[in-house]
Design an enzyme around this catalytic site. Structure first.
Site, PDB file in Angstrom:
ATOM      1  N   ASP A  21     -19.926  40.702 107.982  1.00 32.18           N
ATOM      2  CA  ASP A  21     -19.274  40.926 106.670  1.00 32.18           C
ATOM      3  C   ASP A  21     -20.690  41.466 105.675  1.00 32.18           C
ATOM      4  OD1 ASP A  21     -17.316  39.733 108.257  1.00 32.18           O
ATOM      5  OD2 ASP A  21     -17.162  38.424 106.557  1.00 32.18           O
ATOM      6  N   TRP A  45     -22.953  36.795 117.433  1.00 29.25           N
ATOM      7  CA  TRP A  45     -22.778  36.169 116.159  1.00 29.25           C
ATOM      8  C   TRP A  45     -23.458  34.712 116.543  1.00 29.25           C
ATOM      9  CZ3 TRP A  45     -20.201  31.435 114.786  1.00 29.25           C
ATOM     10  CH2 TRP A  45     -19.980  31.315 113.571  1.00 29.25           C
ATOM     11  N   PHE A  80     -22.470  31.378 105.411  1.00 29.52           N
ATOM     12  CA  PHE A  80     -20.988  32.474 105.419  1.00 29.52           C
ATOM     13  C   PHE A  80     -21.030  33.332 104.198  1.00 29.52           C
ATOM     14  CE2 PHE A  80     -18.202  30.428 109.136  1.00 29.52           C
ATOM     15  CZ  PHE A  80     -19.383  30.535 110.097  1.00 29.52           C
ATOM     16  N   ARG A 148     -13.255  29.609 102.374  1.00 28.86           N
ATOM     17  CA  ARG A 148     -14.454  30.269 102.522  1.00 28.86           C
ATOM     18  C   ARG A 148     -14.330  31.694 101.706  1.00 28.86           C
ATOM     19  NH1 ARG A 148     -12.689  30.066 107.959  1.00 28.86           N
ATOM     20  NH2 ARG A 148     -11.965  31.888 108.945  1.00 28.86           N
ATOM     21  N   GLU A 203      -9.073  36.059 104.777  1.00 32.58           N
ATOM     22  CA  GLU A 203     -10.598  36.189 104.719  1.00 32.58           C
ATOM     23  C   GLU A 203     -10.882  37.075 103.762  1.00 32.58           C
ATOM     24  OE1 GLU A 203     -12.485  34.582 108.753  1.00 32.58           O
ATOM     25  OE2 GLU A 203     -11.827  36.533 108.858  1.00 32.58           O
TER      26      GLU A 203
HETATM   27  C1  FRU Z   1     -15.037  37.389 108.275  1.00 31.55           C
HETATM   28  C2  FRU Z   1     -15.866  36.069 108.714  1.00 31.55           C
HETATM   29  C3  FRU Z   1     -15.628  35.104 107.003  1.00 31.55           C
HETATM   30  C4  FRU Z   1     -16.868  34.236 107.466  1.00 31.55           C
HETATM   31  C5  FRU Z   1     -17.667  35.159 108.082  1.00 31.55           C
HETATM   32  C6  FRU Z   1     -18.721  34.290 109.341  1.00 31.55           C
HETATM   33  O1  FRU Z   1     -15.353  38.567 109.237  1.00 31.55           O
HETATM   34  O2  FRU Z   1     -14.946  35.434 109.550  1.00 31.55           O
HETATM   35  O3  FRU Z   1     -14.392  34.557 106.824  1.00 31.55           O
HETATM   36  O4  FRU Z   1     -17.410  34.060 106.387  1.00 31.55           O
HETATM   37  O5  FRU Z   1     -17.045  36.154 109.013  1.00 31.55           O
HETATM   38  O6  FRU Z   1     -19.649  35.342 109.846  1.00 31.55           O
END
Ligand code: FRU
Length: 470
Positions: A21, A45, A80, A148, A203
């Site tokens: 993101d 990730w 995040f 979040r 999100e």
């Molecule tokens: C969206 C997400 C967010 C989170 C982040 C973690 O792609 O899942 O909700 O903060 O990526 O990397």
């Protein structure tokens, strides 16, 4: 060292490792700062850091040192997604601290929101009393786990934050909080919630004023498809309507998908000093193969920044005009009548192509890009005149995931106008005035550079212009 194949040239990618993101997108002192979800050690990730890049034109980016790393109790599992705001010339980041609380890291976690401050725009100091929106401020009836992606903004003399969550019953929702100083927050209301058809968790919400309306943009997870719409595992959508900050409500007049391709997620917007509302998205998709993870040492890219313009109750998405300064080596043909197959006398893998077709009585027509006739590689854009559908087919694009996406694109005065951006391993197609955008990652061989027009029946290319982007 990262491998050069597939590496984008005018889109932001991580210098090394992983990117997802966009975060903290902000314009300050004539510069655009863009942060991003980043794992700096491997192209996978992992515990999230905030990568940081800066640009004057949104095209050429300079990497800055990593802004945030997980080094506090409340963000031990990762920093995040979140956003940025400028307060008295100081850059303030608001982000989610993620903590793993048990053996199953897909179920055992908690999340809260913290601040970090910077005076020089490069080094960030986390606020000592983080988190500022803690676990105790999650209302009942809402997930105590998914909490979040704060997007902070100033409105009517106060600060507000929107956050993504769900009701634990399969409905995504957005929470609204209010503050006078960014440190003490109170819960206002559930601003919006799925009625059961918009996905089970939301999100990366964003809320902003555009034209004479308000817009709520977010990324619903596992939203069921509606015909040709929302066909990815996770989607992006916007709602146009009216935000009432006192009551904490959003009245929706119309909703639509942000991007109709395969790879566009978690978009975030900012406003710049020219008053433009600019959005940028992660140009990939969760749970979709990313070939550069295999031996290339990088994965993930940002979309082209797009200017959003309100047109009635819909948003037009247009490539930011700064890209035009990077055009070179123009190739142009005008007024070409053809049927069947017509090879265009230029090639490339890093360009902008602007084409206008006059459909006439043609049933289907379109163009093939990144073509290698010897190997059969091609990425195909097809227009079906009677159905008014534009499709993007990457089944023969190269390595990586295939598939086809379709979007309703009405002809204008019998014509189809497309602006297409190709950059090594990406394609972004803007139709009409920006009513529809389709974005995809593609992984063709370097030799696949041809451009072919095709038509079932008589068609006319009113004009076709191509520029290399350098
Ligand atoms: C969206 C997400 C967010 C989170 C982040 C973690 O792609 O899942 O909700 O903060 O990526 O990397």
């Amino acid at each position: 060292m990262v491998k050069p194949d597939y590496r984008l040239t005018y889109h932001l990618t991580p210098e090394y490792g992983w990117m997802n993101d966009p975060n903290g997108f902000v314009h300050i002192n004539g510069e655009y700062h863009l942060f991003y979800q980043h794992y700096p050690y491997k192209p996978v990730w992992g515990p999230m850091h905030w990568g940081h890049a800066v640009s004057r034109d949104l095209i050429h980016w300079e990497y800055l040192p990593i802004a945030l790393a997980p080094d506090e109790e409340f963000d031990a599992g990762g920093c995040f997604s979140g956003s940025a705001i400028v307060v008295d010339g100081e850059l303030v980041l608001m982000y989610t601290g993620h903590v793993v609380t048990g053996p199953d890291n897909t179920m055992d976690y908690k999340q809260a929101q913290g601040l970090a401050y910077s005076k020089d725009g490069q080094t960030f100091k986390k606020y000592v009393n983080n988190p500022v929106i803690g676990y105790d401020l999650i209302p009942s009836g809402v997930s105590q786990r998914d909490f979040r992606d704060p997007k902070v903004f100033h409105h009517d003399g106060q600060y507000y934050v929107v956050l993504g969550s769900n009701d634990t019953q399969g409905n995504g929702l957005i929470l609204l909080y209010r503050s006078d100083d960014l440190k003490q927050w109170t819960f206002v209301n559930i601003l919006a919630k799925s009625d059961g058809t918009f996905g089970d968790n939301w999100e990366c919400p964003d809320l902003f004023h555009l034209g004479d309306k308000d817009v709520l943009m977010f990324s619903p997870q596992r939203m069921p498809a509606q015909g040709n719409e929302y066909t990815n595992l996770h989607s992006t959508m916007y709602m146009v309507g009216k935000f009432d900050s006192k009551a904490g409500t959003f009245t929706t007049e119309r909703f639509a998908q942000v991007d109709h391709g395969f790879d566009f997620y978690a978009p975030q917007s900012t406003i710049d000093s020219k008053g433009r509302r600019i959005v940028i998205g992660w140009m990939d998709m969760w749970e979709s193969d990313m070939p550069t993870q295999d031996g290339h040492h990088w994965a993930g890219a940002m979309s082209l920044p797009r200017e959003m313009v309100l047109d009635g109750d819909r948003i037009l998405f247009r490539p930011i005009e700064e890209i035009e300064a990077s055009r070179c080596n123009v190739f142009e043909i005008t007024d070409v009548a053809f049927s069947g197959k017509q090879t265009v006398d230029t090639i490339g893998d890093c360009y902008e192509l602007e084409v206008e077709f006059e459909a006439g009585q043609t049933k289907t027509f379109g163009l093939k890009l990144r073509v290698n006739e010897a190997t059969g590689q091609e990425t195909v854009l097809t227009y079906q005149t009677a159905e008014g559908l534009l499709s993007l087919d990457r089944n023969h694009s190269g390595i990586g995931p295939g598939g086809e996406r379709k979007a309703a694109v009405p002809l204008m005065d019998g014509k189809l106008a497309l602006r297409i951006f190709v950059d090594k391993s990406s394609i972004e197609v803007f139709a009409g005035n920006g009513e529809t955008v389709m974005t995809a990652r593609i992984y063709p061989d370097q030799e696949s550079r041809g451009i072919i027009l095709f038509s079932e029946g008589k068609n006319r290319v009113v004009s076709l212009r191509k520029w290399d982007i350098q």
